[in-house]
Design an enzyme around this catalytic site. Structure first.
Site, short mmCIF file in Angstrom:
data_model
loop_
_atom_site.label_atom_id
_atom_site.label_comp_id
_atom_site.label_asym_id
_atom_site.label_seq_id
_atom_site.Cartn_x
_atom_site.Cartn_y
_atom_site.Cartn_z
N LYS A 199 -6.70 -83.64 -16.89
CA LYS A 199 -8.15 -83.56 -17.11
C LYS A 199 -8.48 -84.41 -18.34
O LYS A 199 -7.96 -84.18 -19.43
CB LYS A 199 -8.58 -82.12 -17.34
CG LYS A 199 -10.07 -82.02 -17.69
CD LYS A 199 -10.58 -80.61 -17.68
CE LYS A 199 -12.03 -80.58 -18.12
NZ LYS A 199 -12.60 -79.23 -18.10
N ARG A 209 -22.58 -80.14 -18.50
CA ARG A 209 -22.80 -79.42 -19.76
C ARG A 209 -24.27 -79.11 -19.95
O ARG A 209 -24.62 -78.10 -20.55
CB ARG A 209 -22.22 -80.24 -20.92
CG ARG A 209 -20.69 -80.31 -20.82
CD ARG A 209 -20.08 -81.12 -21.95
NE ARG A 209 -18.65 -81.33 -21.72
CZ ARG A 209 -17.92 -82.19 -22.41
NH1 ARG A 209 -18.46 -82.92 -23.38
NH2 ARG A 209 -16.63 -82.33 -22.15
N LYS A 221 -13.86 -83.03 -27.18
CA LYS A 221 -12.75 -82.25 -26.63
C LYS A 221 -11.45 -83.06 -26.63
O LYS A 221 -10.51 -82.73 -25.90
CB LYS A 221 -13.12 -81.76 -25.23
CG LYS A 221 -14.38 -80.86 -25.22
CD LYS A 221 -14.57 -80.13 -23.89
CE LYS A 221 -15.78 -79.19 -23.95
NZ LYS A 221 -15.93 -78.39 -22.69
N GLU A 237 2.10 -83.85 -18.22
CA GLU A 237 1.34 -82.65 -17.86
C GLU A 237 1.80 -82.14 -16.49
O GLU A 237 1.91 -80.93 -16.28
CB GLU A 237 -0.16 -82.95 -17.83
CG GLU A 237 -0.77 -83.26 -19.20
CD GLU A 237 -0.92 -82.02 -20.08
OE1 GLU A 237 -0.67 -80.90 -19.61
OE2 GLU A 237 -1.29 -82.19 -21.27
N LYS A 252 -9.05 -85.00 -12.80
CA LYS A 252 -10.49 -84.91 -13.03
C LYS A 252 -10.89 -85.82 -14.17
O LYS A 252 -10.23 -85.79 -15.21
CB LYS A 252 -10.81 -83.46 -13.39
CG LYS A 252 -12.24 -83.20 -13.77
CD LYS A 252 -12.36 -81.76 -14.14
CE LYS A 252 -13.76 -81.51 -14.64
NZ LYS A 252 -13.88 -80.21 -15.21
N TYR A 317 -19.91 -81.63 -5.43
CA TYR A 317 -21.28 -81.10 -5.28
C TYR A 317 -21.89 -81.59 -3.96
O TYR A 317 -22.92 -81.09 -3.54
CB TYR A 317 -22.14 -81.52 -6.48
CG TYR A 317 -21.54 -81.05 -7.79
CD1 TYR A 317 -21.68 -79.73 -8.19
CD2 TYR A 317 -20.79 -81.91 -8.59
CE1 TYR A 317 -21.09 -79.28 -9.37
CE2 TYR A 317 -20.20 -81.47 -9.77
CZ TYR A 317 -20.36 -80.16 -10.15
OH TYR A 317 -19.76 -79.71 -11.30
C1 PBG Z 1 -15.14 -76.54 -18.42
C2 PBG Z 1 -15.38 -77.46 -17.30
C3 PBG Z 1 -16.05 -78.69 -17.35
C4 PBG Z 1 -16.16 -79.14 -16.04
C5 PBG Z 1 -15.51 -78.21 -15.22
N1 PBG Z 1 -15.00 -77.18 -16.02
C6 PBG Z 1 -16.68 -79.40 -18.49
C7 PBG Z 1 -15.86 -79.79 -19.64
O1 PBG Z 1 -14.64 -79.76 -19.62
O2 PBG Z 1 -16.47 -80.12 -20.66
C8 PBG Z 1 -16.88 -80.39 -15.64
C9 PBG Z 1 -17.31 -80.48 -14.23
C10 PBG Z 1 -18.33 -81.52 -13.96
O3 PBG Z 1 -18.70 -82.35 -14.82
O4 PBG Z 1 -18.82 -81.52 -12.82
N2 PBG Z 1 -13.90 -76.33 -18.89
#
Ligand code: PBG
Length: 329
Positions: A199, A209, A221, A237, A252, A317
């Site tokens: 991720k 967000r 982050k 990972e 992701k 989505y």
């Molecule tokens: C939270 C999380 C996020 C997403 C899924 N779980 C946001 C982030 O890590 O800041 C993002 C999903 C998206 O942008 O569609 N842990």
């Protein structure tokens, strides 16, 4: 003019729809989709500005959406809660409240639609007053091991409420193994772990967000999510998540990271998932709204490419809409 003496003419294999179908390598099907849904405790569905077609769903709206998804052939959902400030704290302890919004929504869906596959997100950001996925120390560092202890409670509370697949998205070290042990000791040996393995610290999460009002209050982050410039690190990972007992590994975002999907695909026998994230969705929606691209074609092409790169499962989505487009042929 005379014919060129070409020995190979690849176009012969593209000369008609039926011949192209003979050797098509990749199919899209609603069977592969997981549909992310935003939920809130309000009585009305609230449209999300940067994600046209998505809303923060009320408890009733959620059941309607799940029913519609099933009608369209989409059988799996993942829930993301928009929580009021009163449920946010430095430790994010509301994450494991048995009566939390996620937990009660899981029960409601399971009761009405027992056939639906329920996926849950494990991370503290919806519940964190700092907008981080982990607990923040006074000096601003994210505390790994203390966070993992809370994540384990969150995961078990989700399993208590009927989650079929737990998806940790927090990127703390060691969380897959700890969550596996916590689930097993609570008797949930059948509950799967879909780990957000690679991720990235991506700007493509912006609309999400906004949807959850969960942006970090300070910093970013980057001390837990991966550097977008890195690929080798994803293999590290992968090794850890596999050894710790993950059932499925996720990459992701998806489209900007097709090389990572392929890399993981080639280095594990586990199923691979990819998340077409909010920014990927919003970009297609925005370009289509301006008449710059044809939404249906671009969205299906992006999803097909994610499958071609090696993803078995796609969080998107577009799940319902794509399923309907495919059914129209
Ligand atoms: C939270 C999380 C996020 C997403 C899924 N779980 C946001 C982030 O890590 O800041 C993002 C999903 C998206 O942008 O569609 N842990």
């Amino acid at each position: 003019m005379s014919q060129l003496p070409l020995s190979a003419r690849p176009r012969r294999n593209r000369k008609s729809p039926a011949i192209r179908a003979w050797h098509r390598e990749t199919w899209l099907s609603a069977d592969h989709f997981v549909y992310p849904l935003f939920i809130h405790a309000g009585a009305e569905d609230q449209p999300i500005g940067a994600m046209p077609g998505c809303s923060r769903l009320s408890p009733d709206g959620l059941l309607r959406e799940v029913e519609g998804a099933l009608e369209d052939g989409v059988k799996s959902v993942v829930l993301f809660p928009a929580e009021p400030d009163s449920h946010k704290s430095p430790r994010g302890d509301h994450a494991w409240s048995p009566d939390g919004l996620v937990q009660s929504s899981l029960r409601a869906i399971k009761e009405r639609f027992p056939e639906v596959v329920l996926v849950t997100d494990v991370a503290l950001d919806p519940y964190s007053s700092d907008g981080h996925d982990g607990i923040v120390a006074e000096d601003g560092r994210i505390l790994n091991d203390q966070t993992v202890a809370v994540l384990c409670r969150q995961a078990v509370s989700q399993a208590d409420a009927g989650a079929d697949v737990i998806a940790p998205s927090d990127m703390m070290d060691g969380r897959v193994g700890s969550i596996r042990r916590a689930l097993d000791s609570a008797g949930y040996t059948e509950v799967s772990i879909l780990s957000y393995c690679a991720k990235y610290a991506s700007a493509f999460y912006g609309p999400f967000r906004e949807a959850l009002d969960s942006a970090p209050k300070f910093g970013d982050k980057a001390t837990y999510q991966m550097d977008p410039a890195n690929a080798r690190e994803a293999l590290r990972e992968l090794e850890l998540d596999e050894a710790e007992g993950a059932d499925i590994l996720m990459v992701k975002p998806a489209l900007p990271y097709l090389d990572i999907i392929k890399l993981l695909r080639e280095n594990t026998a586990l199923p691979i998932a990819a998340y077409q994230v909010s920014g990927e969705y919003a970009m297609i929606k925005a370009a289509a709204a301006n008449g710059w691209v044809t939404e249906r074609k671009v969205a299906l092409e992006a999803l097909t490419s994610i499958r071609r790169a090696g993803a078995d499962v796609i969080f998107t989505y577009y799940a319902r809409q794509a399923a309907r487009w495919m059914a129209q042929g």
